[in-house]
Scaffold this motif. Structure first.
Motif, short mmCIF file in Angstrom:
data_model
loop_
_atom_site.label_atom_id
_atom_site.label_comp_id
_atom_site.label_asym_id
_atom_site.label_seq_id
_atom_site.Cartn_x
_atom_site.Cartn_y
_atom_site.Cartn_z
N ALA A 1 29.37 56.62 -5.29
CA ALA A 1 29.20 55.99 -3.97
C ALA A 1 30.51 56.00 -3.19
O ALA A 1 30.52 56.27 -1.98
CB ALA A 1 28.69 54.57 -4.15
N VAL B 1 24.13 60.90 -2.41
CA VAL B 1 24.65 60.14 -3.54
C VAL B 1 23.49 59.55 -4.31
O VAL B 1 22.56 58.98 -3.71
CB VAL B 1 25.59 59.01 -3.08
CG1 VAL B 1 26.00 58.13 -4.27
CG2 VAL B 1 26.83 59.56 -2.37
N SER C 1 23.21 56.81 -7.32
CA SER C 1 23.87 55.83 -8.19
C SER C 1 22.90 55.40 -9.27
O SER C 1 21.80 54.92 -8.97
CB SER C 1 24.32 54.62 -7.36
OG SER C 1 24.67 53.53 -8.20
N LEU D 1 28.22 48.77 -7.45
CA LEU D 1 28.30 49.04 -6.02
C LEU D 1 28.93 47.90 -5.23
O LEU D 1 29.23 48.07 -4.05
CB LEU D 1 26.90 49.35 -5.47
CG LEU D 1 26.21 50.55 -6.12
CD1 LEU D 1 24.81 50.73 -5.53
CD2 LEU D 1 27.03 51.82 -5.92
N PRO E 1 32.44 50.18 -2.70
CA PRO E 1 31.36 50.77 -1.92
C PRO E 1 30.71 49.80 -0.94
O PRO E 1 30.33 50.21 0.17
CB PRO E 1 30.36 51.22 -3.00
CG PRO E 1 31.22 51.49 -4.20
CD PRO E 1 32.28 50.44 -4.14
N LEU F 1 21.93 57.45 0.23
CA LEU F 1 22.25 56.99 -1.12
C LEU F 1 20.99 56.38 -1.74
O LEU F 1 20.27 55.62 -1.09
CB LEU F 1 23.36 55.95 -1.10
CG LEU F 1 23.77 55.36 -2.46
CD1 LEU F 1 25.27 55.09 -2.52
CD2 LEU F 1 23.00 54.05 -2.78
N ALA G 1 19.68 54.09 2.77
CA ALA G 1 19.88 53.64 1.38
C ALA G 1 18.54 53.19 0.81
O ALA G 1 17.80 52.46 1.46
CB ALA G 1 20.89 52.50 1.31
#
Length: 244
Positions: free
Chosen positions: A114, A134, A136, A141, A173, A183, A213
Motif C-alpha cells: 500500500a 495494490v 493488501s 494499513l 498508508p 486498492l 478501495a
C-alpha cells in the motif's frame, strides 16, 4: 515453467528478488512482498508459493526480499528496498509487460504494498515506476493504530525506530489516502494477528476521501490468505483476474 531468475537490486544479502516469467504472453507484473512484521526472522520463503502460483496463471511475478528490522532494515531502509525492487523487477522483466504493475503484499508486506502505491509522491522515491494496482492481504494499513495496539509485540514501533512523528506522513498508508490507484484490502474477520479493523478502517477512510478501495472479507485467519490451496487465496486470484 522455467526456474525463476535471482536478481540483486543492491549489495546487501537481503536485497534480491526472484523473477518468475510465464511461458507465454504475460498478463502483467505482480510484485509479491512477504510479511512477518518487518522482522529479520521472516523472509521471502513466505512469498515463494504465491509467485509460483501466479506465474502458472500467466503473470510475471517478482518475489521480493528486503532488509528487515535487525538486519539493516526499518524506516526508511525497508521502504528504499521495496522501491528499488519494484524498479528492478519492472526493468528486468523480459516480457516487457505494458500491462498492470501490481503490488501484492501480506501483513507487513501489505503495508509495504500500500505504501508503494503512494511512494512516488515523495521526493526520495519519486523516480520509481508507479503502480497501477495494490492488493493488501491482511495488511497493516493503519500504522499509527498498530503502534498504539503493540501489534506483533511492538513491531510497528520497532520498524519506525527513532524516526518519530514525521515518519507517519511518509510511512503510514492511512495517512496517504486517497491513493491514485485502486486498492483491494483482502482480510479475514477471524485474523488474530492483524485485526480485521485495519482493513475496514482503511477502506472506509479511503472511500470517504474519494479513493477506489474495496474490502474483500475472507476466512482462514492470518495465514490462510497466503496458502495457494485456500479459498482466501482464490479471492486474491479473483481480484487479479479483474485487473488483467
Amino acid at each position: 515453467m522455467t526456474a525463476p531468475t535471482r536478481i540483486a537490486y543492491g549489495e546487501d544479502p537481503s536485497q534480491w528478488l526472484d523473477l518468475h516469467v510465464p511461458a507465454g504472453r504475460s498478463r502483467g507484473l505482480v510484485v509479491v512482498v512477504h510479511g512477518g512484521f518487518w522482522k529479520a526472522q521472516y523472509g521471502a520463503e513466505y512469498g515463494a508459493p504465491l509467485a509460483k502460483d501466479l506465474v502458472g496463471r500467466g503473470w510475471t511475478a517478482a518475489n521480493v526480499e528486503y532488509r528487515r528490522v535487525g538486519i539493516g532494515g526499518g524506516f526508511p531502509a525497508t521502504l528504499d528496498d521495496v522501491d528499488a525492487a519494484i524498479g528492478a523487477a519492472a526493468r528486468q522483466d523480459p516480457t516487457g509487460a505494458a500491462g498492470p504493475l501490481v503490488a501484492l503484499g501480506h501483513s507487513a508486506g501489505g503495508h509495504l504494498a500500500a505504501w508503494a502505491g503512494a511512494r512516488t509522491r515523495f521526493e526520495r522515491w519519486a523516480d520509481g515506476p508507479p503502480l497501477t494496482h495494490v492488493v493488501s492481504q491482511a495488511g497493516v494499513l493503519d500504522l499509527r493504530s498498530a503502534v498504539a495496539q503493540h501489534l506483533g509485540d511492538g513491531a510497528a514501533l520497532a520498524f519506525l525506530g527513532d524516526a518519530g512523528e514525521p515518519a507517519y506522513a511518509e510511512a503510514d498508508p492511512l495517512a496517504q489516502v486517497p491513493l491514485d490507484v485502486p486498492l483491494w484490502a483482502v482480510h479475514a474477520r477471524d485474523d488474530d494477528t492483524v485485526p480485521f479493523e485495519q482493513a475496514a478502517t482503511y477502506v472506509q477512510t479511503a472511500t470517504a476521501a474519494g479513493a477506489d478501495a474495496t474490502l474483500v472479507e475472507v476466512t482462514g485467519g492470518h495465514f490462510g490468505i497466503i496458502d495457494p490451496s485456500s479459498p482466501a487465496w482464490d479471492a486474491c486470484v479473483e481480484v487479479l483476474d479483474s485487473i488483467g
